[in-house]
Design a protein around this motif. Structure first.
Motif, PDB file in Angstrom:
ATOM      1  N   THR A   1       0.826  -1.081   0.064  1.00  0.00           N
ATOM      2  CA  THR A   1      -0.085  -0.049  -0.028  1.00  0.00           C
ATOM      3  C   THR A   1       0.819   1.144  -0.054  1.00  0.00           C
ATOM      4  N   ILE A   2       2.181   1.018   0.169  1.00  0.00           N
ATOM      5  CA  ILE A   2       3.008   2.227   0.325  1.00  0.00           C
ATOM      6  C   ILE A   2       4.072   2.114  -0.693  1.00  0.00           C
ATOM      7  N   VAL A   3       4.693   0.984  -0.885  1.00  0.00           N
ATOM      8  CA  VAL A   3       5.686   0.925  -1.890  1.00  0.00           C
ATOM      9  C   VAL A   3       5.549  -0.360  -2.900  1.00  0.00           C
ATOM     10  N   ALA A   4       6.339  -0.410  -4.010  1.00  0.00           N
ATOM     11  CA  ALA A   4       6.332  -1.290  -4.809  1.00  0.00           C
ATOM     12  C   ALA A   4       6.627  -2.477  -4.165  1.00  0.00           C
ATOM     13  N   VAL A   5       6.311  -3.928  -4.377  1.00  0.00           N
ATOM     14  CA  VAL A   5       6.882  -5.074  -3.553  1.00  0.00           C
ATOM     15  C   VAL A   5       7.302  -5.971  -4.669  1.00  0.00           C
ATOM     16  N   ARG A   6       8.594  -6.448  -4.454  1.00  0.00           N
ATOM     17  CA  ARG A   6       8.994  -7.556  -5.296  1.00  0.00           C
ATOM     18  C   ARG A   6       9.475  -8.822  -4.786  1.00  0.00           C
ATOM     19  N   GLY A   7       9.728  -9.781  -5.315  1.00  0.00           N
ATOM     20  CA  GLY A   7      10.197 -11.195  -4.700  1.00  0.00           C
ATOM     21  C   GLY A   7      11.547 -11.183  -5.007  1.00  0.00           C
ATOM     22  N   TYR A   8      12.195 -12.388  -4.384  1.00  0.00           N
ATOM     23  CA  TYR A   8      13.479 -12.598  -4.357  1.00  0.00           C
ATOM     24  C   TYR A   8      14.272 -12.378  -5.797  1.00  0.00           C
ATOM     25  N   ASP A   9      13.569 -13.155  -6.797  1.00  0.00           N
ATOM     26  CA  ASP A   9      14.209 -12.951  -8.163  1.00  0.00           C
ATOM     27  C   ASP A   9      14.401 -11.525  -8.566  1.00  0.00           C
ATOM     28  N   ALA A  10      13.832 -10.566  -8.267  1.00  0.00           N
ATOM     29  CA  ALA A  10      14.075  -9.275  -8.450  1.00  0.00           C
ATOM     30  C   ALA A  10      15.504  -8.782  -8.291  1.00  0.00           C
ATOM     31  N   LEU A  11      16.094  -9.428  -7.398  1.00  0.00           N
ATOM     32  CA  LEU A  11      17.559  -9.277  -7.157  1.00  0.00           C
ATOM     33  C   LEU A  11      18.347  -9.755  -8.012  1.00  0.00           C
ATOM     34  N   LEU A  12      17.942 -10.507  -8.799  1.00  0.00           N
ATOM     35  CA  LEU A  12      19.052 -11.291  -9.558  1.00  0.00           C
ATOM     36  C   LEU A  12      18.664 -11.170 -11.071  1.00  0.00           C
ATOM     37  N   ALA A  13      17.621 -10.222 -11.429  1.00  0.00           N
ATOM     38  CA  ALA A  13      17.276  -9.823 -12.845  1.00  0.00           C
ATOM     39  C   ALA A  13      18.211  -9.026 -13.608  1.00  0.00           C
TER      40      ALA A  13
END
Length: 127
Positions: free
Chosen positions: A115-127
């Motif tokens: 509700t405040i920030v974009a949220v990503r999963g772990y895979d976003a770190l390695l993309a």
């Protein structure tokens, strides 16, 4: 791109010796949160002490920007009030809101963060 780390994501990143392409940010409490989690793993017999220290060395090599400034703390307070969450969670969300492009979470650890920030999963770190 700057990604804000949460403890669960950071632990996985350290265990896998991941090398994210994005710049990393987190609240200053990340270091203590990780030390506590790694010590618990050592005490439970699931991790060797030397490996715990090696993982913390990897964190230092990744050099995330760890924030402890007044603006982050005040924003965390406002987020805790708005979401009804604890200050620990609010600090991670605040850093993402102020310095990151997204908060990287493991599972459903920060359910209201979206509700405040974009949220990503772990895979976003390695993309």
């Amino acid at each position: 791109m700057r990604l804000a780390l949460t403890p669960g994501v950071a632990l996985r990143l350290l265990e896998e010796r991941g090398r994210p392409s994005a710049r990393l940010v987190a609240p200053g409490r990340l270091r203590s949160d990780l030390l506590a989690a790694l010590r618990a793993e050592v005490r439970a017999g699931r991790l060797a002490r030397a490996e715990a220290f090696a993982q913390m060395d990897h964190l230092r090599a990744l050099a995330p920007r760890l924030l402890t400034d007044r603006v982050s703390m005040r924003r965390a307070w406002d987020i805790a009030d708005a979401l009804g969450c604890d200050m620990a969670a609010a600090e991670y969300i605040a850093v993402a809101a102020l310095q990151g492009d997204a908060l990287v979470v493991a599972d459903d650890a920060f359910p209201a963060a979206g509700t405040i920030v974009a949220v990503r999963g772990y895979d976003a770190l390695l993309a």
